[in-house]
Write an enzyme that holds these catalytic residues in place. Sequence first.
Site, mmCIF file in Angstrom:
data_model
loop_
_atom_site.group_PDB
_atom_site.id
_atom_site.type_symbol
_atom_site.label_atom_id
_atom_site.label_comp_id
_atom_site.label_asym_id
_atom_site.label_seq_id
_atom_site.Cartn_x
_atom_site.Cartn_y
_atom_site.Cartn_z
ATOM 1 N N ASN A 79 0.895 -1.175 0.021
ATOM 2 C CA ASN A 79 0.099 -0.109 0.024
ATOM 3 C C ASN A 79 0.862 1.154 0.126
ATOM 4 O O ASN A 79 1.050 1.818 1.129
ATOM 5 C CB ASN A 79 -0.909 -0.140 1.291
ATOM 6 C CG ASN A 79 -1.932 1.272 1.355
ATOM 7 O OD1 ASN A 79 -1.830 2.004 0.398
ATOM 8 N ND2 ASN A 79 -2.308 1.455 2.485
ATOM 9 N N TYR A 100 -5.563 2.993 -4.199
ATOM 10 C CA TYR A 100 -5.734 2.075 -3.095
ATOM 11 C C TYR A 100 -6.686 0.924 -3.406
ATOM 12 O O TYR A 100 -6.568 -0.155 -3.221
ATOM 13 C CB TYR A 100 -5.776 2.840 -1.633
ATOM 14 C CG TYR A 100 -6.241 1.844 -0.598
ATOM 15 C CD1 TYR A 100 -5.223 0.904 -0.217
ATOM 16 C CD2 TYR A 100 -7.294 1.635 -0.394
ATOM 17 C CE1 TYR A 100 -5.565 0.281 0.921
ATOM 18 C CE2 TYR A 100 -7.902 0.922 0.838
ATOM 19 C CZ TYR A 100 -6.957 0.040 1.464
ATOM 20 O OH TYR A 100 -7.366 -0.810 2.312
ATOM 21 N N LYS A 206 3.894 4.944 9.144
ATOM 22 C CA LYS A 206 2.528 5.279 8.412
ATOM 23 C C LYS A 206 1.845 3.859 8.216
ATOM 24 O O LYS A 206 0.739 3.480 8.617
ATOM 25 C CB LYS A 206 2.638 5.846 6.963
ATOM 26 C CG LYS A 206 1.316 6.436 6.417
ATOM 27 C CD LYS A 206 1.144 5.357 5.594
ATOM 28 C CE LYS A 206 -0.188 5.746 4.607
ATOM 29 N NZ LYS A 206 -0.561 4.925 3.436
ATOM 30 N N PHE A 236 -1.924 8.768 9.536
ATOM 31 C CA PHE A 236 -1.056 8.085 8.575
ATOM 32 C C PHE A 236 -0.570 9.206 7.626
ATOM 33 O O PHE A 236 -1.477 9.521 6.754
ATOM 34 C CB PHE A 236 -2.092 6.920 7.925
ATOM 35 C CG PHE A 236 -2.741 6.250 8.876
ATOM 36 C CD1 PHE A 236 -2.064 5.733 10.011
ATOM 37 C CD2 PHE A 236 -4.159 6.125 8.617
ATOM 38 C CE1 PHE A 236 -3.054 4.926 10.930
ATOM 39 C CE2 PHE A 236 -4.721 5.344 9.418
ATOM 40 C CZ PHE A 236 -4.215 4.814 10.756
ATOM 41 N N ASP A 238 0.540 10.459 4.551
ATOM 42 C CA ASP A 238 0.795 10.423 3.102
ATOM 43 C C ASP A 238 0.695 11.369 2.275
ATOM 44 O O ASP A 238 1.282 12.495 2.853
ATOM 45 C CB ASP A 238 -0.464 9.251 2.592
ATOM 46 C CG ASP A 238 -1.957 10.010 2.813
ATOM 47 O OD1 ASP A 238 -1.899 11.171 3.371
ATOM 48 O OD2 ASP A 238 -2.918 9.336 2.667
ATOM 49 N N ASP A 305 -8.181 11.123 10.623
ATOM 50 C CA ASP A 305 -7.487 10.740 9.527
ATOM 51 C C ASP A 305 -8.433 10.219 8.557
ATOM 52 O O ASP A 305 -8.374 10.706 7.113
ATOM 53 C CB ASP A 305 -6.392 9.501 9.802
ATOM 54 C CG ASP A 305 -5.560 8.998 8.334
ATOM 55 O OD1 ASP A 305 -6.401 8.609 7.688
ATOM 56 O OD2 ASP A 305 -4.544 9.495 8.498
ATOM 57 N N TRP A 309 -9.439 11.939 4.846
ATOM 58 C CA TRP A 309 -8.889 10.888 3.574
ATOM 59 C C TRP A 309 -9.983 10.776 2.661
ATOM 60 O O TRP A 309 -9.961 10.957 1.472
ATOM 61 C CB TRP A 309 -8.441 9.604 3.939
ATOM 62 C CG TRP A 309 -7.714 8.946 2.764
ATOM 63 C CD1 TRP A 309 -6.643 9.086 2.272
ATOM 64 C CD2 TRP A 309 -8.187 7.940 2.015
ATOM 65 N NE1 TRP A 309 -6.446 8.217 1.342
ATOM 66 C CE2 TRP A 309 -7.553 7.490 0.881
ATOM 67 C CE3 TRP A 309 -9.766 7.326 1.879
ATOM 68 C CZ2 TRP A 309 -7.788 6.485 0.082
ATOM 69 C CZ3 TRP A 309 -10.068 6.575 0.955
ATOM 70 C CH2 TRP A 309 -9.122 6.069 -0.002
ATOM 71 N N GLN A 313 -10.829 12.613 -1.624
ATOM 72 C CA GLN A 313 -11.411 11.713 -2.496
ATOM 73 C C GLN A 313 -12.141 12.602 -3.607
ATOM 74 O O GLN A 313 -12.609 11.996 -4.678
ATOM 75 C CB GLN A 313 -11.680 10.294 -2.302
ATOM 76 C CG GLN A 313 -11.049 9.653 -1.242
ATOM 77 C CD GLN A 313 -9.503 9.217 -1.966
ATOM 78 O OE1 GLN A 313 -9.476 8.738 -3.081
ATOM 79 N NE2 GLN A 313 -8.292 9.861 -1.377
#
Length: 330
Positions: A79, A100, A206, A236, A238, A305, A309, A313
Amino acid sequence: MSQSDKILATRADPLEVLKTTAFVVSRARFVRINYDAVERVADALVATRTEPPAWNYAYHFFDSTARTVNYLFLLDALNFCFWGNPKWGIMYRGKRLDGYWALAAALKRALEKEPHFADADFLARLAPRELARVLRGNTTIPLFTERWRSARELGTILREHWGGSAATFVADARGDAPRLAQMIADNFASFNDVAVYDHREVRFFKRAQILVADLWGAFGGKTWGAFERLDALTAFADYKLPQILRAWGILRYAPALARKVDAQIELAAGSPEEIEIRAATLWAIEFLRDALARRGRKLWSIHVDWILWQASQTRVTGMQPYHRVRTLFY
């Protein structure tokens, strides 16, 4: 006492992710956190009653057995780093997926046809062509060789030290979320997400932390997902979270860095710019978590998070490109 010092004084930090990244934030030259924007976003999230998304079983493999644990270990071993032009993706049940979700679904499809695919013994002997077949899509997935090596490492370590069982590995953590994340980072080099900034070690972990959170999410906090101290995990770090935080005005880049990111000029892995973006992202989440708690919304960092996230998107007003780094850590 600074805001970060106050949080460090009251929040468990067994992985020392917050402690080591606070050092970066306090000395950052390229990235700043806008505290006024943190408060505004907290108000908006409370007003809209935004909730963390539920675990997605449509694109993740789940059979409630130890095979799912092996699947999740493999999923998070692979990932990382999905960006490219064109972006790698697959067709899954008539729907186009990329990034992902494409990885999760591609591995799910593989296990449904070949249940042994996530077995440690098979992964330890995995040939590149076998992984390429599973990840076939519109183009070759970025960092394919690194993914193949990560899968082989996962299989070899599990086979040699845990009887081939990721479930046994999880059981050795005795239900302690940070302990499991540390074990993952200690035993698998591809998960050992550590950088150096001004001659000091900086911990991010992460994918080690996200694997713990994924186990909890997939198993609904039961069996192999039953953990204590999940609230001690951080966000995390990213490339999508800083993108949404910047769009909302929480992260501010120095002009030179902003020009690089907006022009999609690749940053060097381990560079001060990259480390500052990731460290500021983690602390922005902590400040947002604190602001939400003051408004009666007590969430873990991993919850915040997931909310961000999910928001990243979709198209957000003012959203600029995310920073680009070729790395196996995110």
